[in-house]
Design a protein around this motif. Structure first.
Motif, PDB file in Angstrom:
ATOM      1  N   PRO A 341      40.691  33.870  40.602  1.00  0.00           N
ATOM      2  CA  PRO A 341      40.802  35.441  39.843  1.00  0.00           C
ATOM      3  C   PRO A 341      40.750  36.396  41.032  1.00  0.00           C
ATOM      4  CG  PRO A 341      39.266  34.028  38.800  1.00  0.00           C
ATOM      5  CD  PRO A 341      39.540  33.041  39.963  1.00  0.00           C
ATOM      6  N   GLU A 342      39.926  36.392  42.045  1.00  0.00           N
ATOM      7  CA  GLU A 342      39.845  37.181  42.750  1.00  0.00           C
ATOM      8  C   GLU A 342      41.280  37.459  43.823  1.00  0.00           C
ATOM      9  OE1 GLU A 342      36.062  35.804  41.832  1.00  0.00           O
ATOM     10  OE2 GLU A 342      37.548  34.937  42.541  1.00  0.00           O
ATOM     11  N   GLY A 343      41.593  36.492  44.219  1.00  0.00           N
ATOM     12  CA  GLY A 343      43.199  36.395  44.801  1.00  0.00           C
ATOM     13  C   GLY A 343      44.196  36.945  43.920  1.00  0.00           C
ATOM     14  N   LEU A 344      44.128  36.857  42.844  1.00  0.00           N
ATOM     15  CA  LEU A 344      45.156  37.131  41.965  1.00  0.00           C
ATOM     16  C   LEU A 344      45.004  38.696  41.520  1.00  0.00           C
ATOM     17  CD1 LEU A 344      46.011  34.338  41.559  1.00  0.00           C
ATOM     18  CD2 LEU A 344      46.334  34.812  39.217  1.00  0.00           C
ATOM     19  N   ILE A 345      43.780  39.337  41.606  1.00  0.00           N
ATOM     20  CA  ILE A 345      43.226  40.599  41.603  1.00  0.00           C
ATOM     21  C   ILE A 345      43.971  41.438  42.360  1.00  0.00           C
ATOM     22  CG2 ILE A 345      41.458  42.272  41.277  1.00  0.00           C
ATOM     23  CD1 ILE A 345      39.996  40.024  39.415  1.00  0.00           C
ATOM     24  N   ILE A 346      43.758  40.821  43.922  1.00  0.00           N
ATOM     25  CA  ILE A 346      44.085  41.608  44.885  1.00  0.00           C
ATOM     26  C   ILE A 346      45.626  41.563  44.878  1.00  0.00           C
ATOM     27  CG2 ILE A 346      44.460  41.511  47.266  1.00  0.00           C
ATOM     28  CD1 ILE A 346      41.639  40.007  47.502  1.00  0.00           C
ATOM     29  N   ALA A 347      46.326  40.544  44.672  1.00  0.00           N
ATOM     30  CA  ALA A 347      47.756  40.596  44.629  1.00  0.00           C
ATOM     31  C   ALA A 347      48.295  41.594  43.538  1.00  0.00           C
ATOM     32  CB  ALA A 347      48.301  39.261  44.302  1.00  0.00           C
ATOM     33  N   MET A 385      40.592  37.918  35.200  1.00  0.00           N
ATOM     34  CA  MET A 385      42.113  37.880  35.021  1.00  0.00           C
ATOM     35  C   MET A 385      42.727  38.580  33.940  1.00  0.00           C
ATOM     36  SD  MET A 385      43.102  34.268  36.818  1.00  0.00           S
ATOM     37  CE  MET A 385      42.598  33.173  35.677  1.00  0.00           C
ATOM     38  N   ASP A 386      41.885  39.040  32.685  1.00  0.00           N
ATOM     39  CA  ASP A 386      42.228  39.415  31.651  1.00  0.00           C
ATOM     40  C   ASP A 386      43.132  40.985  31.956  1.00  0.00           C
ATOM     41  OD1 ASP A 386      41.179  37.281  30.448  1.00  0.00           O
ATOM     42  OD2 ASP A 386      39.648  38.779  29.558  1.00  0.00           O
ATOM     43  N   GLY A 387      42.648  41.405  32.911  1.00  0.00           N
ATOM     44  CA  GLY A 387      43.431  42.801  33.312  1.00  0.00           C
ATOM     45  C   GLY A 387      44.517  42.921  34.227  1.00  0.00           C
ATOM     46  N   LEU A 388      45.130  41.746  34.343  1.00  0.00           N
ATOM     47  CA  LEU A 388      46.355  41.645  34.998  1.00  0.00           C
ATOM     48  C   LEU A 388      47.405  42.409  34.572  1.00  0.00           C
ATOM     49  CD1 LEU A 388      45.961  37.919  36.527  1.00  0.00           C
ATOM     50  CD2 LEU A 388      45.430  40.014  37.840  1.00  0.00           C
ATOM     51  N   LEU A 389      48.060  43.030  35.328  1.00  0.00           N
ATOM     52  CA  LEU A 389      49.458  43.835  34.907  1.00  0.00           C
ATOM     53  C   LEU A 389      50.759  43.137  35.201  1.00  0.00           C
ATOM     54  CD1 LEU A 389      48.346  47.459  35.901  1.00  0.00           C
ATOM     55  CD2 LEU A 389      48.181  46.374  33.577  1.00  0.00           C
TER      56      LEU A 389
END
Length: 424
Positions: A341-347, A385-389
């Motif tokens: 989750p943290e890695g995807l949020i950064i990306a 990860m719910d807030g990923l765009l």
């Protein structure tokens, strides 16, 4: 959020007598103030006070100011919540004041803020105050509480913040925050992030630039830098390899030596602030979240030319500013990170910032399945990860949720290396 805050307080018996007294004080005084006294304290009340004020309460009774109680929530998720709205939610109705008290209070409060707005007229500072008073947003809950504590102190504080805001947005030249504070207020610490003035300046800047209030240190530093204010310019750094920097049309000799030797270079916010543009090999830079992966790739490339950056985990302001200059110089970014989750949020943050100029490098379900670990991800982390765009990252997040395991980019070193050799 006021309703959530009220529900939180209602759920803990340790708050019940405190909130009852705050409601009574509010109705009698016409504002949030006064002193709360708890006699024959319960264990639940002792635990609440210990948690809020960071000290043990072994005595039978305790007293504290209402302002102190409200301020104790400043470093929590409820920071900035309108306490008066929360009270209405807590008690199920809007509390009423004595009419004469309310009228006098409203008049004096309006006069105080109106005088400050008049001093600064149509400047950014005056417009900020006018808007937040009208809409009761931004720093309004804080200003309302500070007015109740000490109107004259608030007047002096807002005067300093308005002067600071007007100056830095009118002439956004790079200046160290402590020096700027000294010039504006004669106090080098007036706008420190742990001081009232610093927090209010951030609220004012976020309103001016139409941004949300920055919740973490990195976002705060980025907002300050946008206004030309440099905070912690030495310890905020990133790592680069194979980059050429230019100040105007002149190449930076310090960067040249490291680029020619193929050695990594620690680049502070200070270093990056001194240059205008950055050139990459073949107009591509490969960015890694993980220092181990960066070091391995740099070592395997030996003396072969390629441009690399290590963001060292969560992306610092120094990394963002370096990438800004690369993109402005026509470069493309290839970003690789961890599958958690943290890695995807950064990306996702980087993709939102750079759009088509950033390639989400090997962030595919196939890559994930190839290197999936046996390390379970908790439900609370998966929810992040719910807030990923990004559509690409949303697709990957769905697979990660289904699997429940993380994956780490160390196992993609050979894949990364193969791509770099092909592209360079």
């Amino acid at each position: 959020m006021p309703h959530e805050f009220a529900a939180y307080l209602k759920a803990n018996p340790g708050y019940h007598r405190i909130m009852k007294q705050i409601g009574e004080k509010y109705e009698s005084l016409g504002h949030l103030g006064g002193t709360i006294r708890l006699d024959k304290m319960t264990d639940a009340e002792r635990e609440v006070l210990r948690s809020l004020f960071k000290k043990n309460y072994l005595q039978k009774s305790a007293s504290f100011a209402v302002e102190k109680f409200i301020s104790a929530f400043a470093a929590t998720r409820y920071e900035g919540v309108d306490f008066e709205e929360m009270l209405a939610s807590y008690f199920g109705e809007k509390l009423s004041w004595k009419k004469d008290v309310k009228s006098q209070y409203d008049d004096e409060k309006s006069r105080c803020f109106g005088e400050i707005i008049e001093v600064f007229k149509e400047s950014p500072g005056a417009l900020w105050l006018t808007d937040l008073l009208k809409n009761r947003n931004n720093a309004y809950p804080i200003l309302s509480m500070k007015y109740n504590e000490d109107p004259e102190h608030l007047r002096r504080l807002l005067t300093q913040v308005c002067i600071g805001l007007n100056q830095c947005v009118a002439k956004p030249q790079k200046v160290r925050l402590a020096l700027f504070a000294s010039q504006m207020t004669r106090d080098p610490h007036a706008f420190d992030m742990n001081r009232e003035g610093g927090r209010l300046l951030l609220y004012a800047l976020s309103a001016y630039y139409r941004l949300n209030y920055p919740k973490n240190a990195e976002a705060q530093m980025e907002l300050l830098y946008k206004a030309g204010l440099i905070y912690d310019e030495v310890s905020n750094y990133t790592i680069g390899r194979g980059l050429q920097a230019f100040a105007g049309d002149k190449i930076h000799s310090g960067w040249v030596g490291f680029a020619e030797l193929g050695e990594p270079l620690h680049l502070s916010l200070w270093n990056i602030g001194m240059i205008d543009r950055v050139a990459c090999v073949k107009n591509r830079v490969f960015v890694f979240e993980n220092p181990t992966v960066f070091s391995e790739i740099a070592g395997l490339m030996e003396d072969r030319p390629c441009s690399l950056i290590c963001s060292v985990g969560n992306v610092k302001v120094a990394t963002l500013l370096l990438l800004d200059k690369i993109v402005q110089s026509g470069g493309m970014i290839y970003y690789g990170g961890d599958f958690d989750p943290e890695g995807l949020i950064i990306a996702d943050k980087l993709k939102k910032r750079y759009g088509e100029k950033l390639v989400l490098w090997h962030f595919t379900p196939e890559d994930y399945e190839r290197i999936k670990s046996k390390k379970k991800i908790s439900e609370s982390r998966l929810k992040k990860m719910d807030g990923l765009l990004s559509p690409e990252l949303k697709k990957l997040a769905k697979v990660i949720r289904s699997s429940g395991f993380s994956a780490y980019q160390e196992l993609l070193v050979d894949v990364y290396l193969n791509d770099i050799e092909k592209l360079n």
